[in-house]
Enzyme design. Sequence first.
Site, PDB file in Angstrom:
ATOM      1  CG  HIS A   1      -1.985  -1.011   1.203  1.00 42.82           C
ATOM      2  ND1 HIS A   1      -2.808  -1.236   0.116  1.00 42.82           N
ATOM      3  CD2 HIS A   1      -2.348  -1.930   2.145  1.00 42.82           C
ATOM      4  CE1 HIS A   1      -3.631  -2.244   0.392  1.00 42.82           C
ATOM      5  NE2 HIS A   1      -3.368  -2.683   1.608  1.00 42.82           N
TER       6      HIS A   1
ATOM      7  CG  ASP B   1      -3.028  -8.421   0.634  1.00 39.81           C
ATOM      8  OD1 ASP B   1      -2.249  -8.671   1.557  1.00 39.81           O
ATOM      9  OD2 ASP B   1      -4.086  -7.757   0.802  1.00 39.81           O
TER      10      ASP B   1
ATOM     11  CG  HIS C   1      -6.793  -5.287   1.806  1.00 44.47           C
ATOM     12  ND1 HIS C   1      -6.381  -6.284   2.679  1.00 44.47           N
ATOM     13  CD2 HIS C   1      -7.917  -4.748   2.342  1.00 44.47           C
ATOM     14  CE1 HIS C   1      -7.222  -6.346   3.697  1.00 44.47           C
ATOM     15  NE2 HIS C   1      -8.163  -5.420   3.522  1.00 44.47           N
TER      16      HIS C   1
ATOM     17  CG  ASP D   1      -5.203  -9.979   3.379  1.00 48.13           C
ATOM     18  OD1 ASP D   1      -4.894 -10.520   2.305  1.00 48.13           O
ATOM     19  OD2 ASP D   1      -4.931  -8.803   3.644  1.00 48.13           O
TER      20      ASP D   1
END
Length: 306
Positions: free
Chosen positions: A124, A161, A163, A244
């Site tokens: 991120h 991931d 996200h 995740d």
Amino acid sequence: MLRLYTHPACLLHDPGPGHAERPARLHAVLQALDHDRYAALDRIEAPRATREQLLRVHSAAHVEEVLLGAPPDDMLALDQDTVMGPGSTDAALRAAGAVVAAVDAVLDGTARRAFCAVRPPGHHATRDRAMGFCLFNNIAVAAAHALLAHGLKRIAIADFDVHHGNGTQAIFEHEPRVLFASSHQSPLYPDSGREDERGVGNIVNGTLSPGAGSHEFRELWDSVLLPRLHAFKPQLVLVSAGFDAHRNDPLADIRLGSEDYAWITERLAALADAHAGGRLVSTLEGGYDLAALAASVSAHVSALIA
């Protein structure tokens, strides 16, 4: 041979009580890998990334902010989710340095594949901003190192991931030598990664709706993401390995199991074998249920060893 890069300093990054990205995550990963079936792992202490390596993808102001770090015995909030403590700077340097060292090892033939068990995560972090638990963008630092120090012309970054790796995309969206392919839940933080975000033709986003499971995940990779990766014929495969999207993870709503992480790892390893002489480097991103994270990393590492 599979190399494992980690460092005790990565356990000392502590964002505070109740934070999802806690030291226990890495404890769970390392405990899972402390098993007889992983006895042959070549375990290497991660070095620190250099300022020069960080500045290839981050602004000087951002690098200085993280290097300055938190006051002694205090915390520094860089945003509402991203908090530094006294041990955070060294952890961030080791996390980025691990992936750089792993790239050097696979490109000089010392190792064929590598997994970096490090934190904080990275995907991120943008050029000038820490966000989403991430301080430096570890995978981007490593990709830039492969481009500039090793002269590679085609690098693939695969990100599974849950996200979207907004920082990685933003750093490379105008860099045709890097293909970024991501599967992620949408809608979900950080509210990026639409399928019409294509960069200069080097960004491939695949979205999964809340509640999607193994079938949708595998179909997305088989029909969209993996064909684009194979067509690119990468000289190096880098993996942002977030776990995740597991059905037990508290921060998202995708329903994968550890067997799905073995499946995608096998296919990414086959991608590396087909085009990159087997050269693959994976680094830990998300995964916040400790038991699910341990099982998923075990599946991932077992597939990399195979």
